[in-house]
Design an enzyme around this catalytic site. Structure first.
Site, PDB file in Angstrom:
ATOM      1  NE  ARG A  51      -0.101   1.607   3.493  1.00  0.00           N
ATOM      2  CZ  ARG A  51       0.893   2.470   3.588  1.00  0.00           C
ATOM      3  NH1 ARG A  51       2.163   2.037   3.708  1.00  0.00           N
ATOM      4  NH2 ARG A  51       0.691   3.755   3.588  1.00  0.00           N
ATOM      5  NE  ARG A  95      -6.454   0.905  -1.662  1.00  0.00           N
ATOM      6  CZ  ARG A  95      -5.762   1.504  -0.686  1.00  0.00           C
ATOM      7  NH1 ARG A  95      -4.466   1.264  -0.553  1.00  0.00           N
ATOM      8  NH2 ARG A  95      -6.354   2.330   0.150  1.00  0.00           N
ATOM      9  CG  ASP A 245      -3.200   7.835  -1.834  1.00  0.00           C
ATOM     10  OD1 ASP A 245      -2.937   8.242  -0.691  1.00  0.00           O
ATOM     11  OD2 ASP A 245      -3.042   6.650  -2.200  1.00  0.00           O
ATOM     12  CG  ASN A 255      -2.377  11.466   2.319  1.00  0.00           C
ATOM     13  OD1 ASN A 255      -1.905  10.535   1.668  1.00  0.00           O
ATOM     14  ND2 ASN A 255      -2.025  11.684   3.565  1.00  0.00           N
ATOM     15  CE  LYS A 256      -5.328   5.761   4.298  1.00  0.00           C
ATOM     16  NZ  LYS A 256      -6.358   4.926   3.594  1.00  0.00           N
TER      17      LYS A 256
HETATM   18  O1  MRU Z   1      -4.703   3.253   2.153  1.00  0.00           O
HETATM   19  P1  MRU Z   1      -3.220   3.436   2.064  1.00  0.00           P
HETATM   20  O2  MRU Z   1      -2.475   2.915   3.237  1.00  0.00           O
HETATM   21  O3  MRU Z   1      -2.662   2.950   0.749  1.00  0.00           O
HETATM   22  O4  MRU Z   1      -3.047   5.022   2.071  1.00  0.00           O
HETATM   23  C1  MRU Z   1      -1.756   5.538   1.928  1.00  0.00           C
HETATM   24  C2  MRU Z   1      -1.684   6.997   2.054  1.00  0.00           C
HETATM   25  O5  MRU Z   1      -2.671   7.685   2.237  1.00  0.00           O
HETATM   26  C3  MRU Z   1      -0.319   7.599   1.872  1.00  0.00           C
HETATM   27  O6  MRU Z   1      -0.185   8.781   2.616  1.00  0.00           O
HETATM   28  C4  MRU Z   1      -0.111   7.936   0.378  1.00  0.00           C
HETATM   29  O7  MRU Z   1      -0.396   6.834  -0.418  1.00  0.00           O
HETATM   30  C5  MRU Z   1       1.247   8.412   0.108  1.00  0.00           C
HETATM   31  S1  MRU Z   1       2.438   7.138   0.276  1.00  0.00           S
HETATM   32  C6  MRU Z   1       3.960   7.754  -0.077  1.00  0.00           C
END
Ligand code: MRU
Length: 358
Positions: A51, A95, A245, A255-256
């Site tokens: 991920r 995803r 993302d 982002n998350k």
């Molecule tokens: O759901 P995830 O764990 O894939 O989410 C990841 C994030 O939100 C990260 O901050 C993002 O992908 C940047 S990773 C360098």
């Protein structure tokens, strides 16, 4: 990555297979998975075994090569290309938000089309795919380092840095995006104090960021997501850095989930809020944040996961968006491998991507 004592994602050329560190097992167990087919690859991406936007892109690039290497029986280049398209669409469905997944698959398709134009037969096509996949992996390592150098220029020794989710070595093939300046600072004696949001509901901050930072000897303090305001008020945070993302053309950044709340808080407390991301995370086809598709995941991730018994009444309605969009007006700067992009982002992004005036 070797210097961190683990490999997030790599290619085992002898099989060939994509080998990933299963992040759903961390921090309790370091278990490597050997993936050779599209079902296991898609499942690994969907279930967050691998991920983080850049790592997903690298896994997809290596993955589509590995899947096609398992289809050597296809002798005709036309059937090979048709099968490639099917596998590409299948992996792309894993995803929806991280644009690096689609970017990497498009790039692999570009390499395939070039090899077809060069008149290559199936073994030649596979050679071209392997070369491109390894280039995606190697470039990701270089990009992380450049991004880290650029980010470090914004920081001062002794700073307290808040981060959300995991944008470190576990989220890339290299030293990470948001955490790359932290690692370089660590090597140069900056003595940063990192505060890691636990990042509900999948706990990437608690499980992953805390794991990799403490393994590297970085001073890290775990806080719950709702404690960021308190940490800021206490004067402990001088900068916030997160990964991303997908960045829209106007700088809005997905982002998350929870990132936008941290950005809004940072503005209130007068703390700079930085997004660190490779240029491949910018999607110029999305004009603004509302064009970014936000992944919604199973409600059980909120109500049951991690608990020994469910923590919400059975059948309760849930809403579980995996990402949110931080409005560009809360972002102080974007840290990229090509330098720091400042507001107005529409202009700085266009320049960084060498796009014509719109
Ligand atoms: O759901 P995830 O764990 O894939 O989410 C990841 C994030 O939100 C990260 O901050 C993002 O992908 C940047 S990773 C360098």
């Amino acid at each position: 990555m070797q210097e961190f004592g683990f490999h997030t994602v790599e290619l085992d050329r002898s099989i060939p297979a994509v080998v990933i560190l299963d992040q759903t097992r961390l921090p309790r167990q370091e278990l490597y998975l050997t993936l050779t087919d599209e079902e296991s690859l898609r499942e690994a991406i969907y279930h967050l075994k691998v991920r983080g936007a850049p790592a997903i892109g690298v896994a997809a690039a290596l993955g589509i090569y590995v899947c096609m290497a398992g289809k050597k029986a296809l002798k005709e280049t036309s059937s090979f290309q048709k099968e490639f398209s099917r596998v590409k669409d299948y992996l792309a469905s894993a995803r929806p938000t991280a644009v690096n997944l689609f970017w990497a698959l498009e790039r692999m398709e570009g390499a395939l089309k070039q090899a077809l134009r060069d008149g290559k037969s199936v073994p030649g096509l596979l050679e071209a795919l392997e070369k491109e996949a390894l280039a995606v992996l190697e470039e990701d390592r270089q990009i992380c380092r450049s991004l880290g150098e650029n980010g470090l220029r914004l920081l001062k020794p002794g700073m307290g840095i808040l981060t959300h989710c995991n944008a470190g070595a576990l989220a890339t093939a290299g030293m990470g995006t948001a955490l790359a300046p932290v690692y370089l600072g660590q090597q140069r004696g900056y003595g940063f104090h990192v505060f890691a949001d636990e990042t509900r509901p999948l706990l990437q901050g608690a499980r992953l960021t805390c794991w990799e930072l403490s393994k590297a000897g970085v001073d890290v303090t775990l806080i719950c997501d709702n404690m960021a305001s308190m940490a800021m008020k206490n004067g402990w945070i001088q900068a916030v850095i997160t990964g991303c993302d997908r960045v829209a053309a106007n700088g809005d950044s997905a982002n998350k989930i929870g990132t936008s709340a941290v950005a809004i808080l940072a503005k209130e407390y007068g703390i700079p809020f930085y997004i660190a991301a490779p240029l491949s995370t910018i999607d110029a086809n999305c004009r603004e944040g509302k064009d970014i598709r936000i992944e919604e995941r199973a409600g059980k991730e909120i109500s049951e996961m991690w608990y020994t018994h469910p923590m919400a009444p059975e059948g309760i309605k849930t809403y579980n968006p995996a990402f949110d969009v931080t409005d560009h007006r809360y972002i102080t700067a974007l840290i990229t491998e090509k330098g720091i992009l400042s507001p107005p982002f529409t202009a700085s992004i266009r320049q960084a991507l060498s796009l014509p005036e719109g």
